[in-house]
Design a protein around this motif. Structure first.
Motif, short mmCIF file in Angstrom:
data_model
loop_
_atom_site.label_atom_id
_atom_site.label_comp_id
_atom_site.label_asym_id
_atom_site.label_seq_id
_atom_site.Cartn_x
_atom_site.Cartn_y
_atom_site.Cartn_z
N GLY A 184 0.55 -1.25 -0.10
CA GLY A 184 -0.12 0.02 -0.09
C GLY A 184 0.76 1.36 0.10
N SER B 255 3.58 8.29 -3.36
CA SER B 255 2.31 8.16 -2.43
C SER B 255 2.69 9.04 -1.32
CB SER B 255 1.92 6.83 -1.87
OG SER B 255 3.03 6.43 -0.79
N SER C 268 -8.09 4.04 4.94
CA SER C 268 -7.20 3.36 3.92
C SER C 268 -7.05 1.95 4.43
CB SER C 268 -6.01 3.83 4.12
OG SER C 268 -6.04 5.48 3.79
N VAL D 217 -10.29 -0.18 3.32
CA VAL D 217 -10.19 -0.60 1.92
C VAL D 217 -9.00 -1.52 1.80
CG1 VAL D 217 -9.58 0.29 -0.18
CG2 VAL D 217 -10.99 1.95 1.40
N THR E 189 -8.92 -9.43 -2.33
CA THR E 189 -9.08 -9.73 -3.74
C THR E 189 -7.71 -10.04 -4.26
OG1 THR E 189 -8.34 -7.26 -4.22
CG2 THR E 189 -10.56 -7.50 -3.84
N ILE F 147 -14.84 -14.59 -2.05
CA ILE F 147 -15.83 -13.74 -2.06
C ILE F 147 -16.66 -13.87 -0.70
CG2 ILE F 147 -18.24 -13.62 -2.79
CD1 ILE F 147 -16.53 -13.85 -5.63
N LYS G 3 -17.66 -11.34 2.04
CA LYS G 3 -19.08 -11.26 2.83
C LYS G 3 -19.08 -11.36 4.25
CE LYS G 3 -22.09 -12.98 -0.79
NZ LYS G 3 -23.16 -13.77 -1.13
N ALA H 231 -17.29 -7.63 5.67
CA ALA H 231 -18.31 -6.67 5.70
C ALA H 231 -19.30 -6.73 6.52
CB ALA H 231 -18.68 -6.56 4.08
N ILE I 105 -18.36 2.95 3.28
CA ILE I 105 -17.08 2.44 2.53
C ILE I 105 -17.09 0.53 2.49
CG2 ILE I 105 -14.71 1.79 2.53
CD1 ILE I 105 -14.15 4.54 3.92
N PHE J 71 -18.24 -2.27 -0.73
CA PHE J 71 -17.63 -3.79 -0.99
C PHE J 71 -18.75 -4.94 -0.80
CE2 PHE J 71 -13.99 -1.05 -0.37
CZ PHE J 71 -13.17 -1.44 -1.46
N SER J 72 -19.41 -4.62 0.21
CA SER J 72 -20.69 -5.69 0.42
C SER J 72 -21.65 -5.63 -0.76
CB SER J 72 -21.47 -5.28 1.80
OG SER J 72 -22.51 -5.89 2.12
N THR K 28 -20.12 -7.96 -3.26
CA THR K 28 -20.11 -9.35 -2.97
C THR K 28 -21.78 -9.89 -3.43
OG1 THR K 28 -20.92 -9.16 -0.70
CG2 THR K 28 -18.51 -9.04 -1.00
N ALA L 30 -21.91 -11.19 -6.66
CA ALA L 30 -20.65 -11.96 -7.04
C ALA L 30 -21.22 -13.55 -7.56
CB ALA L 30 -19.67 -12.40 -5.80
N PRO M 197 -18.34 -14.32 -10.54
CA PRO M 197 -17.34 -14.13 -9.66
C PRO M 197 -16.25 -13.24 -9.91
CG PRO M 197 -18.14 -16.35 -9.71
CD PRO M 197 -18.71 -15.76 -10.90
N ALA N 279 -17.20 -9.61 -10.27
CA ALA N 279 -17.24 -8.98 -8.98
C ALA N 279 -15.80 -8.61 -8.56
CB ALA N 279 -18.16 -9.81 -8.11
N ILE N 280 -15.32 -9.62 -8.43
CA ILE N 280 -13.63 -9.42 -7.90
C ILE N 280 -12.97 -8.48 -8.94
CG2 ILE N 280 -11.43 -10.52 -7.84
CD1 ILE N 280 -13.32 -13.13 -7.03
N MET O 18 -14.21 -5.29 -7.47
CA MET O 18 -13.49 -4.87 -6.09
C MET O 18 -12.27 -4.44 -6.20
SD MET O 18 -15.53 -7.43 -3.63
CE MET O 18 -15.99 -8.76 -4.37
N LYS O 19 -11.41 -4.98 -6.98
CA LYS O 19 -9.91 -4.74 -7.17
C LYS O 19 -9.76 -3.12 -7.49
CE LYS O 19 -7.37 -8.77 -8.02
NZ LYS O 19 -6.34 -9.58 -8.73
N ALA P 253 -11.14 -0.77 -4.76
CA ALA P 253 -10.15 -0.43 -3.58
C ALA P 253 -9.06 0.14 -4.14
CB ALA P 253 -9.73 -1.86 -3.14
N THR Q 204 -9.81 3.74 -4.16
CA THR Q 204 -10.26 4.35 -2.99
C THR Q 204 -9.22 4.51 -1.92
OG1 THR Q 204 -12.43 3.38 -3.18
CG2 THR Q 204 -12.03 4.18 -1.12
N GLY Q 205 -8.43 3.57 -1.77
CA GLY Q 205 -7.26 3.43 -0.57
C GLY Q 205 -6.10 4.29 -1.07
N MET Q 206 -4.82 3.51 -0.54
CA MET Q 206 -3.45 3.93 -0.67
C MET Q 206 -3.00 2.86 -1.64
SD MET Q 206 -1.75 6.35 0.61
CE MET Q 206 -0.24 6.24 1.46
N PRO Q 207 -1.82 3.27 -2.66
CA PRO Q 207 -1.54 4.69 -2.53
C PRO Q 207 -2.22 5.53 -3.82
CG PRO Q 207 -0.16 2.97 -3.85
CD PRO Q 207 -1.20 2.34 -3.25
#
Lengths: 295, 295
Positions: free
Chosen positions: A18, A23, A112, A115, A122, A133, A137, A140, B114, B118-119, B122, B125, B129, B132-133, B136-137, B140, B143-146
């Motif tokens: 991450g 960053s 962060s 996430v 994943t 998955i 679930k 979450a 947040i 993700f929920s 899922t 999914a 599947p 969905a994955i 999510m990748k 994520a 949304t997150g770092m970096p």
């Protein structure tokens, strides 16, 4: 079985991933700061114990599940310590994230880490999409609304608290996630592992109340009496110290009885049994030993 | 194409599912409050537009992707408005979440949204599947770092800002997620859709700077001059109003040129082209019309 090395290695890999450049440096350092050095890593240890009891046929998935769960736990600590919640200056004997970095960076660190928890899962989805998955679930469900730790914290803003829902979500949720995710990571159904997680969560809640009532600030690394201060329900206030210890032991017996049939059932029962001793505060055990030397 | 009803219906379903009883009432209401009434739902609209251009062969997955993305956007607004960030009292003409509920509930609302993002993914999914994955990748990552919006906010705590990384993550990330997730939801590769998202993001950044410089507080529904106040880089400060409008048009031309081959390519190009007009502040257009009546 000691899973420390496995957990710490997997945590380091996740946090480092991450932090790819470019960053923002402070946020990158705040992420690392907030997950290390770890506490007892109780939740991922339980997760890996259950995975091992179920055969642990996909250790990379189990590792990812353990990391994801611990990241959520760390995120919750960072946000819970914020001035608008517990307003804690120290945690595990060092400055909390908002004190060390800043309040904005603490909010972003928690976000962060949440996430990252899903991201880590994943990453192993290629090995077994359906397990990944199912793990997401459960994670979450036990993190967000209406059954997760967010809901648990949310109850503290209500004037009338549903105590069962409060405890199940506030403390129980991530322990339920631990047992269910351990089983799922090893290819088992998660549902039948809910009770074990819920009971371990209850035992830790009582243990926390005991520690909070008995320990001194230095030993605990965070200001004592926080629960009382915020008017939250407390097993020691309700039952006294003796009563609370008895309740904890009862809960752990129930936990053992609830363990589903699996290859490592006996080992897991032994592990849960050992928790009763681990969870009884040292100071209390010492004080009892000196009071009744003949026993 | 107008996706409003599709988006609002899917958002309502997601939020309602997160409010099953027993759950803490104030947090449940804060979740609903923070996502409705929606703003322009720009990001999910772009996502569904790209999905439609790619054939939209799995509309339930596209809906879930749109909702997940909008939930992340709403979460970021709730946290950005907190006293430790923008300290905003109003948003979209009503009190911000921490003003209406409380600061703890605003932190929890962001966290819960947040997780819900993700929920929601899922939940679909089972239909596919791997899609969905992949969704999510991307979610994520953006949304997150970096590389995500958390990183974007994190840059604002640095004394030396990497401007390209800052803009790409702060404003660009969720637009990139929009185009990539739209394509993935319809069974296409996401990678080739990154540039379109990045350029639309840049255009919106410039448009935001223009609005921030030209609009009055009433029309915008949030205090004006926020960016200047916090010393962030700004296209209008850099290029002036004319220059900023020209840059925005250039960026959108580049966006159109970057659209990958797909069944709905022409329609999508038209849609992007229309943004130039939509994004030029009304007040500016009105003032120009009155200045040069012969044109």
């Amino acid at each position: 079985m000691d899973f420390s090395k496995r957990i710490e290695d997997a945590m380091s890999r996740a946090i480092t991933a991450g932090q790819a450049a470019p960053s923002p440096d402070k946020l990158a350092r705040a992420l690392h700061y907030s997950v290390s050095p770890g506490g007892a890593r109780i939740r991922p240890s339980i997760l890996l114990s259950v995975a091992a009891a179920c055969g642990d046929d996909a250790p990379k998935i189990a590792d990812a599940a353990a990391v994801a769960l611990e990241l959520i736990h760390c995120a919750s600590l960072v946000h819970d310590d914020l001035p608008c919640f517990d307003d804690a200056d120290t945690r595990r004997g060092k400055a909390t994230t908002h004190i060390e970095f800043s309040e904005p960076l603490a909010v972003l660190t928690g976000d962060s880490l949440i996430v990252m928890a899903f991201s880590v899962l994943t990453e192993v989805a290629g090995l077994d999409p359906m397990r990944a998955i199912a793990l997401m679930k459960v994670l979450a469900e036990r993190t967000g609304m209406p059954n997760g730790i967010c809901a648990g914290q949310g109850w503290e803003s209500e004037s009338k608290i549903d105590l069962a829902a409060y405890h199940r979500s506030k403390t129980g949720a991530l322990f339920i996630a631990a047992t269910q995710m351990g089983a799922i990571a090893a290819g088992q159904e998660g549902d039948q592992w809910e009770e074990l997680g819920a009971r371990i969560g209850e035992a830790f809640q009582v243990a926390d109340d005991l520690r909070d009532a008995l320990y001194d600030e230095e030993a605990l690394g965070k200001p004592v009496g926080q629960d009382d201060l915020h008017g939250r329900p407390n097993a020691v206030t309700e039952l006294g110290v003796y009563g609370a210890i008895d309740r904890m032991k009862d809960i752990l017996s129930g936990a053992i009885a609830s363990i589903p049939k699996c290859p490592g059932e006996a080992g897991l029962a032994k592990l849960v049994n050992m928790q009763a001793e681990v969870l009884t505060p040292l100071k209390w055990r010492a004080s009892q030993a000196s009071k009744i030397p003949g026993e």
